[in-house]
Design a protein around this motif. Structure first.
Motif, PDB file in Angstrom:
ATOM      1  N   ASN A   9     -16.350  33.844   5.053  1.00  0.00           N
ATOM      2  CA  ASN A   9     -17.218  33.265   6.079  1.00  0.00           C
ATOM      3  C   ASN A   9     -17.129  34.069   7.376  1.00  0.00           C
ATOM      4  N   TRP A  10     -15.943  34.507   7.708  1.00  0.00           N
ATOM      5  CA  TRP A  10     -15.729  35.344   8.889  1.00  0.00           C
ATOM      6  C   TRP A  10     -16.474  36.661   8.731  1.00  0.00           C
ATOM      7  N   TYR A  11     -16.399  37.258   7.530  1.00  0.00           N
ATOM      8  CA  TYR A  11     -17.122  38.506   7.266  1.00  0.00           C
ATOM      9  C   TYR A  11     -18.634  38.278   7.392  1.00  0.00           C
ATOM     10  N   ALA A  12     -19.111  37.175   6.812  1.00  0.00           N
ATOM     11  CA  ALA A  12     -20.546  36.883   6.836  1.00  0.00           C
ATOM     12  C   ALA A  12     -21.047  36.706   8.268  1.00  0.00           C
ATOM     13  N   ALA A  13     -20.223  36.081   9.121  1.00  0.00           N
ATOM     14  CA  ALA A  13     -20.637  35.826  10.499  1.00  0.00           C
ATOM     15  C   ALA A  13     -20.794  37.119  11.304  1.00  0.00           C
ATOM     16  N   MET A  14     -20.139  38.177  10.847  1.00  0.00           N
ATOM     17  CA  MET A  14     -20.187  39.458  11.553  1.00  0.00           C
ATOM     18  C   MET A  14     -21.368  40.312  11.129  1.00  0.00           C
ATOM     19  N   HIS A  15     -22.104  39.878  10.113  1.00  0.00           N
ATOM     20  CA  HIS A  15     -23.185  40.690   9.581  1.00  0.00           C
ATOM     21  C   HIS A  15     -24.494  39.896   9.591  1.00  0.00           C
ATOM     22  N   PRO A  16     -25.527  40.471  10.177  1.00  0.00           N
ATOM     23  CA  PRO A  16     -26.806  39.771  10.295  1.00  0.00           C
ATOM     24  C   PRO A  16     -27.572  39.774   8.972  1.00  0.00           C
ATOM     25  N   SER A  17     -27.110  39.005   8.031  1.00  0.00           N
ATOM     26  CA  SER A  17     -27.794  38.914   6.737  1.00  0.00           C
ATOM     27  C   SER A  17     -27.700  37.478   6.244  1.00  0.00           C
ATOM     28  N   SER A  18     -28.470  37.180   5.213  1.00  0.00           N
ATOM     29  CA  SER A  18     -28.528  35.805   4.708  1.00  0.00           C
ATOM     30  C   SER A  18     -27.440  35.584   3.660  1.00  0.00           C
ATOM     31  N   ILE A  19     -26.235  35.330   4.122  1.00  0.00           N
ATOM     32  CA  ILE A  19     -25.107  35.043   3.225  1.00  0.00           C
ATOM     33  C   ILE A  19     -24.803  33.557   3.325  1.00  0.00           C
ATOM     34  N   ASP A  20     -25.218  32.811   2.331  1.00  0.00           N
ATOM     35  CA  ASP A  20     -24.966  31.374   2.369  1.00  0.00           C
ATOM     36  C   ASP A  20     -23.692  31.055   1.577  1.00  0.00           C
ATOM     37  N   GLN A  21     -23.317  29.797   1.596  1.00  0.00           N
ATOM     38  CA  GLN A  21     -22.058  29.388   0.986  1.00  0.00           C
ATOM     39  C   GLN A  21     -22.047  29.620  -0.517  1.00  0.00           C
ATOM     40  N   SER A  22     -23.180  29.466  -1.155  1.00  0.00           N
ATOM     41  CA  SER A  22     -23.226  29.668  -2.613  1.00  0.00           C
ATOM     42  C   SER A  22     -22.922  31.110  -2.974  1.00  0.00           C
ATOM     43  N   ARG A  23     -23.377  32.065  -2.148  1.00  0.00           N
ATOM     44  CA  ARG A  23     -23.056  33.470  -2.401  1.00  0.00           C
ATOM     45  C   ARG A  23     -21.573  33.731  -2.241  1.00  0.00           C
TER      46      ARG A  23
END
Length: 213
Positions: free
Chosen positions: A100-114
């Motif tokens: 989740n921390w990684y996803a927050a740093m990248h402007p892409s559509s990374i949802d919890q299911s991914r």
């Protein structure tokens, strides 16, 4: 033919009064997998760190889409996924929290299911909420590897990505790398594993570029 994503021109690096590589030039096009080879100590990790912008101990030019990396640093950073020897995870966080921390740093559509799917892909289903300091070194490395399933970066630079992974895991990661290349991404990696990707793989041997060669 498409223009190279990454271009390296006349790269020189010396460490402890020993030349690791000199006059090293190559480019990386979309869809290519470039495997850096060489004996231990030949400078493979050093080269990957230089290409990733983590080391400035070199002379020569490195260009991203034709522009010096220093001039397009932000675009390059957003287009890069670097996987190094260290797992790069926060020990107090769980695998899920790290991703989740990684996803927050990248402007892409990374949802919890991914994120859940990525952890399952690397064999960490059931460990999503276990603090990483309670996991083994191999499991922490798998947390880091899970980023490959989340990344939309064009260029992956991977230092020994198959370490501490069983045969099935190696085959799955190799297939993931192949898919990334087939979809127009590019990969630079070091590995002792024999890649089975046909003529998509180009090999560069640093032993032949050492100062004593």
């Amino acid at each position: 033919m498409s223009e190279p994503l990454l271009t390296v021109e006349r790269l020189f690096c010396e460490r402890d009064d020993r030349i690791l590589f000199d006059n090293l030039s190559f480019d990386v096009k979309q869809g290519e997998v470039v495997q850096i080879e060489g004996q231990n100590g030949s400078g493979k990790t050093t080269l990957l760190r230089i290409l990733s912008g983590l080391s400035r101990n070199f002379e020569g030019g490195i260009y991203w889409k034709g522009e010096p990396i220093s001039d397009v640093a932000e675009d390059f950073r957003l287009s890069l996924l670097y996987f190094g020897h260290q797992p790069g995870v926060k020990a107090i966080l769980t695998p899920e929290e790290n991703l989740n921390w990684y996803a927050a740093m990248h402007p892409s559509s990374i949802d919890q299911s991914r994120i859940y799917d990525a952890l399952e892909q690397v064999g960490l289903k059931g460990y999503e909420d276990v603090p990483c300091h309670m996991l083994s070194a191999g499991q922490n490395r798998r947390v880091s590897l899970a980023r490959l399933y989340l990344s939309d970066a064009q260029l992956w630079i991977l230092d020994e990505p198959f370490t501490a992974i069983d045969k099935r895991g190696v085959a799955e990661k190799e297939a993931l790398i192949a898919r990334h290349a087939e979809n127009g991404g590019s990969v630079i990696l070091t590995t002792h594993h024999e890649l089975n990707m046909g003529d998509r793989v180009r090999r560069i041997n640093l032993d032949k570029l050492a100062g004593t060669s």
